[in-house]
Design a protein around this motif. Structure first.
Motif, PDB file in Angstrom:
ATOM      1  N   UNK A 238       0.787  -1.226   0.000  1.00 34.43           N
ATOM      2  CA  UNK A 238       0.000   0.000   0.000  1.00 34.43           C
ATOM      3  C   UNK A 238       0.815   1.269   0.000  1.00 34.43           C
ATOM      4  N   UNK A 239       2.129   1.170  -0.065  1.00 36.81           N
ATOM      5  CA  UNK A 239       2.993   2.349  -0.054  1.00 36.81           C
ATOM      6  C   UNK A 239       3.037   2.989  -1.445  1.00 36.81           C
ATOM      7  N   UNK A 240       2.953   4.290  -1.469  1.00 36.82           N
ATOM      8  CA  UNK A 240       2.993   5.022  -2.728  1.00 36.82           C
ATOM      9  C   UNK A 240       4.431   5.086  -3.222  1.00 36.82           C
ATOM     10  N   UNK A 241       4.656   4.693  -4.465  1.00 38.41           N
ATOM     11  CA  UNK A 241       6.026   4.479  -4.948  1.00 38.41           C
ATOM     12  C   UNK A 241       6.560   5.608  -5.825  1.00 38.41           C
ATOM     13  N   UNK A 242       5.705   6.555  -6.215  1.00 43.40           N
ATOM     14  CA  UNK A 242       6.201   7.660  -7.041  1.00 43.40           C
ATOM     15  C   UNK A 242       6.869   8.693  -6.135  1.00 43.40           C
ATOM     16  N   UNK A 243       8.180   8.746  -6.205  1.00 42.70           N
ATOM     17  CA  UNK A 243       8.939   9.640  -5.334  1.00 42.70           C
ATOM     18  C   UNK A 243       8.744  11.093  -5.750  1.00 42.70           C
ATOM     19  N   UNK A 244       8.680  11.334  -7.059  1.00 49.27           N
ATOM     20  CA  UNK A 244       8.588  12.705  -7.559  1.00 49.27           C
ATOM     21  C   UNK A 244       7.130  13.175  -7.554  1.00 49.27           C
ATOM     22  N   UNK A 245       6.641  13.556  -6.397  1.00 43.42           N
ATOM     23  CA  UNK A 245       5.273  14.046  -6.283  1.00 43.42           C
ATOM     24  C   UNK A 245       5.209  14.979  -5.079  1.00 43.42           C
ATOM     25  N   UNK A 246       4.522  16.096  -5.230  1.00 45.41           N
ATOM     26  CA  UNK A 246       4.434  17.042  -4.113  1.00 45.41           C
ATOM     27  C   UNK A 246       3.501  16.502  -3.036  1.00 45.41           C
ATOM     28  N   UNK A 247       3.790  16.831  -1.801  1.00 41.06           N
ATOM     29  CA  UNK A 247       3.025  16.327  -0.666  1.00 41.06           C
ATOM     30  C   UNK A 247       2.558  17.420   0.276  1.00 41.06           C
ATOM     31  N   UNK A 248       2.859  18.680  -0.052  1.00 42.36           N
ATOM     32  CA  UNK A 248       2.568  19.782   0.861  1.00 42.36           C
ATOM     33  C   UNK A 248       2.529  21.092   0.082  1.00 42.36           C
TER      34      UNK A 248
ATOM     35  N   UNK B 126       8.948  19.636 -14.069  1.00 43.82           N
ATOM     36  CA  UNK B 126       8.042  20.781 -14.133  1.00 43.82           C
ATOM     37  C   UNK B 126       7.983  21.477 -12.780  1.00 43.82           C
ATOM     38  N   UNK B 127       8.016  22.813 -12.805  1.00 44.36           N
ATOM     39  CA  UNK B 127       7.890  23.576 -11.563  1.00 44.36           C
ATOM     40  C   UNK B 127       6.460  23.479 -11.050  1.00 44.36           C
ATOM     41  N   UNK B 128       6.313  23.226  -9.768  1.00 42.34           N
ATOM     42  CA  UNK B 128       5.005  23.139  -9.130  1.00 42.34           C
ATOM     43  C   UNK B 128       4.570  24.549  -8.731  1.00 42.34           C
ATOM     44  N   UNK B 129       3.462  25.022  -9.297  1.00 41.05           N
ATOM     45  CA  UNK B 129       3.043  26.407  -9.117  1.00 41.05           C
ATOM     46  C   UNK B 129       1.911  26.532  -8.102  1.00 41.05           C
ATOM     47  N   UNK B 130       1.729  27.760  -7.615  1.00 40.44           N
ATOM     48  CA  UNK B 130       0.638  28.049  -6.686  1.00 40.44           C
ATOM     49  C   UNK B 130      -0.712  27.783  -7.352  1.00 40.44           C
TER      50      UNK B 130
ATOM     51  N   UNK C   2       4.011  23.557   0.901  1.00 40.09           N
ATOM     52  CA  UNK C   2       5.362  24.101   1.029  1.00 40.09           C
ATOM     53  C   UNK C   2       6.319  23.519  -0.012  1.00 40.09           C
ATOM     54  N   UNK C   3       5.769  22.707  -0.911  1.00 34.93           N
ATOM     55  CA  UNK C   3       6.533  22.236  -2.066  1.00 34.93           C
ATOM     56  C   UNK C   3       6.371  23.164  -3.268  1.00 34.93           C
ATOM     57  N   UNK C   4       5.521  24.188  -3.136  1.00 39.74           N
ATOM     58  CA  UNK C   4       5.330  25.131  -4.245  1.00 39.74           C
ATOM     59  C   UNK C   4       6.681  25.766  -4.605  1.00 39.74           C
ATOM     60  N   UNK C   5       6.980  25.780  -5.917  1.00 41.87           N
ATOM     61  CA  UNK C   5       8.263  26.306  -6.395  1.00 41.87           C
ATOM     62  C   UNK C   5       9.293  25.234  -6.652  1.00 41.87           C
ATOM     63  N   UNK C   6       9.091  24.037  -6.111  1.00 37.57           N
ATOM     64  CA  UNK C   6      10.008  22.929  -6.379  1.00 37.57           C
ATOM     65  C   UNK C   6       9.680  22.300  -7.732  1.00 37.57           C
TER      66      UNK C   6
END
Length: 257
Positions: free
Chosen positions: A23-33, A44-48, A35-39
């Protein structure tokens, strides 16, 4: 909680196709907060603006579950305030309407305030759970996880969530605890010191007695953390071998599984 909530779901932005056998999510490259805006994720840059679309999907889903549950208000439990921790670079996450929301533990809130309160939770400015005893709960976990339970199949709300890009899975909330699962512990530490100096587990105290001494409603499951004061001393001292000393220590009641 005296009666089981009939239907429970995990509702997230995470595609269950990317979960492993545990049941663990395996995609490491995904925003979780927020406070990830701009990363950058997957190049691709994660925008507001992208964040706001997902946040709106969560909140609109919550509102539809509430509508289908036919409740008229919700109660706040397990309240924690993190607004003072917001750094200046993240001030754009703070909206003027937030300052008009003054919450207290066990407070009953009107449905019109739910969108603002949920927005504050999702932006990690506060933490709390929302419930109507034996009818509805809304739980928020780490990493933008959300759990909702009702006694209705809520097909309209589920369809709304899916149509807005969210994933709905039948799943019992890890925050949904029976009274038998809850462990209640008195913890203490030196005044002004964040280090726990000692703790003792409490046993065989009826829920109603906790509600009475903490001045909580009958709906409150007595989960979370409560700071104790000298008015609580006589009640809790009966169950402790440690001699309570409020001139030396700060005391908290911690209730979790």
């Amino acid at each position: 909680m005296s009666h089981e909530i009939k239907y429970q779901w995990r509702i997230t932005k995470y595609n269950p196709d990317f979960r492993d056998e545990n049941g663990h999510y395996t995609r490491v490259e995904d925003w979780t907060s927020p406070y990830d805006i701009g990363k950058t994720f997957n190049g691709q840059a994660f925008t507001f603006e992208q964040y706001l679309r997902v946040e709106s999907a969560y909140i609109n889903t919550i509102l539809m579950f509430i509508k289908e549950s036919k409740v008229k208000s919700l109660r706040v439990i397990w309240l924690e305030n993190h607004k003072s921790k917001v750094q200046r670079k993240w001030q754009f996450l703070y909206e003027d309407e937030f300052q008009h929301i003054q919450l207290e533990e066990d407070m009953v809130i009107n449905l019109e305030d739910v969108p603002t309160i949920c927005k504050m939770i999702l932006r990690e400015l506060i933490y709390c759970q929302l419930l109507v005893k034996d009818q509805l709960f809304i739980h928020f976990g780490w990493d933008y996880y959300m759990y909702i339970g009702t006694n209705y199949q809520s097909t309209v709300a589920i369809d709304l969530a899916i149509n807005n890009g969210l994933y709905v899975e039948s799943f019992q909330s890890p925050y949904y605890l029976s009274q038998e699962e809850i462990i209640r512990v008195i913890q203490w530490g030196l005044i002004g010191d964040n280090v726990i100096a000692g703790e003792e587990e409490l046993k065989k105290i009826p829920l109603k007695e906790y509600q009475n001494i903490l001045n909580l409603s009958y709906e409150h499951p007595v989960t979370g953390m409560f700071k104790l004061n000298t008015q609580h001393k006589d009640f809790f001292q009966r169950f402790l071998s440690h001699k309570m000393d409020f001139s030396t220590y700060e005391y908290y009641l911690w209730c979790n599984d």
